[in-house]
Design a protein around this motif. Sequence first.
Motif, PDB file in Angstrom:
ATOM      1  N   THR A  94     -22.100  34.287 -12.323  1.00 33.41           N
ATOM      2  CA  THR A  94     -21.202  35.405 -12.020  1.00 33.41           C
ATOM      3  C   THR A  94     -20.414  35.099 -10.749  1.00 33.41           C
ATOM      4  N   THR A  95     -19.262  35.725 -10.628  1.00 28.52           N
ATOM      5  CA  THR A  95     -18.459  35.564  -9.417  1.00 28.52           C
ATOM      6  C   THR A  95     -18.599  36.774  -8.501  1.00 28.52           C
ATOM      7  N   ALA A  96     -19.405  37.717  -8.911  1.00 32.63           N
ATOM      8  CA  ALA A  96     -19.700  38.892  -8.097  1.00 32.63           C
ATOM      9  C   ALA A  96     -21.218  39.011  -7.986  1.00 32.63           C
ATOM     10  N   CYS A  99     -25.647  42.819  -7.006  1.00 35.43           N
ATOM     11  CA  CYS A  99     -25.667  44.148  -6.374  1.00 35.43           C
ATOM     12  C   CYS A  99     -24.548  45.039  -6.902  1.00 35.43           C
ATOM     13  N   TYR A 100     -23.464  44.424  -7.358  1.00 33.10           N
ATOM     14  CA  TYR A 100     -22.308  45.173  -7.854  1.00 33.10           C
ATOM     15  C   TYR A 100     -22.204  45.158  -9.377  1.00 33.10           C
ATOM     16  N   LEU A 101     -22.943  44.277 -10.020  1.00 35.40           N
ATOM     17  CA  LEU A 101     -22.786  44.092 -11.456  1.00 35.40           C
ATOM     18  C   LEU A 101     -23.633  45.014 -12.312  1.00 35.40           C
ATOM     19  N   HIS A 102     -24.800  45.358 -11.860  1.00 37.24           N
ATOM     20  CA  HIS A 102     -25.739  46.073 -12.719  1.00 37.24           C
ATOM     21  C   HIS A 102     -25.395  47.547 -12.868  1.00 37.24           C
ATOM     22  N   ALA A 103     -25.984  48.147 -13.892  1.00 32.65           N
ATOM     23  CA  ALA A 103     -25.832  49.584 -14.102  1.00 32.65           C
ATOM     24  C   ALA A 103     -26.708  50.320 -13.092  1.00 32.65           C
ATOM     25  N   SER A 104     -26.247  51.470 -12.637  1.00 33.03           N
ATOM     26  CA  SER A 104     -26.998  52.207 -11.612  1.00 33.03           C
ATOM     27  C   SER A 104     -28.375  52.651 -12.113  1.00 33.03           C
ATOM     28  N   ASP A 105     -28.519  52.827 -13.418  1.00 25.67           N
ATOM     29  CA  ASP A 105     -29.803  53.264 -13.963  1.00 25.67           C
ATOM     30  C   ASP A 105     -30.649  52.106 -14.508  1.00 25.67           C
ATOM     31  N   PHE A 106     -30.217  50.870 -14.278  1.00 18.88           N
ATOM     32  CA  PHE A 106     -30.974  49.714 -14.772  1.00 18.88           C
ATOM     33  C   PHE A 106     -30.604  48.486 -13.933  1.00 18.88           C
ATOM     34  N   PRO A 107     -31.175  48.392 -12.723  1.00 18.02           N
ATOM     35  CA  PRO A 107     -30.825  47.276 -11.839  1.00 18.02           C
ATOM     36  C   PRO A 107     -31.290  45.930 -12.392  1.00 18.02           C
ATOM     37  N   MET A 108     -30.589  44.892 -11.987  1.00 20.00           N
ATOM     38  CA  MET A 108     -31.018  43.539 -12.345  1.00 20.00           C
ATOM     39  C   MET A 108     -32.318  43.247 -11.599  1.00 20.00           C
ATOM     40  N   PRO A 109     -33.174  42.401 -12.175  1.00 16.72           N
ATOM     41  CA  PRO A 109     -34.452  42.087 -11.526  1.00 16.72           C
ATOM     42  C   PRO A 109     -34.269  41.496 -10.126  1.00 16.72           C
ATOM     43  N   LYS A 110     -35.181  41.820  -9.243  1.00 22.20           N
ATOM     44  CA  LYS A 110     -35.123  41.324  -7.868  1.00 22.20           C
ATOM     45  C   LYS A 110     -35.195  39.809  -7.808  1.00 22.20           C
ATOM     46  N   GLU A 111     -35.880  39.196  -8.772  1.00 21.97           N
ATOM     47  CA  GLU A 111     -36.018  37.738  -8.755  1.00 21.97           C
ATOM     48  C   GLU A 111     -34.736  37.001  -9.166  1.00 21.97           C
ATOM     49  N   PHE A 112     -33.754  37.725  -9.721  1.00 22.23           N
ATOM     50  CA  PHE A 112     -32.471  37.092 -10.034  1.00 22.23           C
ATOM     51  C   PHE A 112     -31.768  36.708  -8.730  1.00 22.23           C
ATOM     52  N   PRO A 113     -31.087  35.577  -8.720  1.00 19.95           N
ATOM     53  CA  PRO A 113     -30.299  35.240  -7.532  1.00 19.95           C
ATOM     54  C   PRO A 113     -29.122  36.211  -7.404  1.00 19.95           C
ATOM     55  N   HIS A 114     -28.482  36.216  -6.241  1.00 19.32           N
ATOM     56  CA  HIS A 114     -27.356  37.136  -6.037  1.00 19.32           C
ATOM     57  C   HIS A 114     -26.212  36.876  -7.014  1.00 19.32           C
ATOM     58  N   PHE A 115     -26.050  35.626  -7.445  1.00 18.43           N
ATOM     59  CA  PHE A 115     -25.010  35.267  -8.408  1.00 18.43           C
ATOM     60  C   PHE A 115     -25.710  34.668  -9.638  1.00 18.43           C
ATOM     61  N   PRO A 116     -26.145  35.533 -10.562  1.00 22.84           N
ATOM     62  CA  PRO A 116     -26.960  35.079 -11.694  1.00 22.84           C
ATOM     63  C   PRO A 116     -26.241  34.103 -12.625  1.00 22.84           C
ATOM     64  N   HIS A 117     -27.041  33.238 -13.242  1.00 21.08           N
ATOM     65  CA  HIS A 117     -26.583  32.317 -14.280  1.00 21.08           C
ATOM     66  C   HIS A 117     -26.293  33.137 -15.537  1.00 21.08           C
ATOM     67  N   HIS A 118     -25.412  32.632 -16.386  1.00 18.51           N
ATOM     68  CA  HIS A 118     -25.047  33.393 -17.594  1.00 18.51           C
ATOM     69  C   HIS A 118     -26.245  33.699 -18.479  1.00 18.51           C
ATOM     70  N   THR A 119     -27.243  32.839 -18.500  1.00 14.32           N
ATOM     71  CA  THR A 119     -28.431  33.102 -19.327  1.00 14.32           C
ATOM     72  C   THR A 119     -29.194  34.316 -18.799  1.00 14.32           C
ATOM     73  N   GLN A 120     -29.206  34.494 -17.482  1.00 16.02           N
ATOM     74  CA  GLN A 120     -29.866  35.659 -16.893  1.00 16.02           C
ATOM     75  C   GLN A 120     -29.084  36.931 -17.195  1.00 16.02           C
ATOM     76  N   VAL A 121     -27.778  36.840 -17.112  1.00 16.65           N
ATOM     77  CA  VAL A 121     -26.945  38.006 -17.430  1.00 16.65           C
ATOM     78  C   VAL A 121     -27.162  38.406 -18.891  1.00 16.65           C
TER      79      VAL A 121
END
Length: 172
Positions: A94-96, A99-121
Amino acid sequence: MFRFFCLRHTFSPATNEVMNAAHRSKHSATTTTEGGSKSVIVIGAGWSGLYALKTFLDEHGLLEARLFEMTDSVGGVWVYNEKIPGGTFRDTRTTASKCYLHASDFPMPKEFPHFPHHTQVLDWLKSYAKEFDLDRHIHYNTKVIKVRKMKDGRWKVVTGPCFLDENGKGIF
């Protein structure tokens, strides 16, 4: 007044007529049916399509919501296939920030890096669909072929089966 905007798919000969619809967001449509209930369609199971479907399902009084996806998976451009042009590349991140990409009611996992790989997304989008039981409203391998406003103000949406061959070409 109903409006219908930009469809992401090209049109080809019709094979299956489905439901009536009018505009609700970039990839969706809504209208009131003859019985007075609302019907909504969303086109494409990418990020925006999944968010739109969930939002419509959460809306009080909305009785019918469907999402049409021409492939066999949620994810949109986050699905990597080296034989299909467009979408994501093998090493895309991701290029963002997450912290800005996820839905407010379903955050991305904490173990994801700040700029996740497409497989994680993609995994996160699949988890999002599962968490909110969206899958039962998604019609996979279904291409939206034509959308037409009828004289009575409702929308006619024509779909057909769609399967991609090994080169990413649609088989209808």
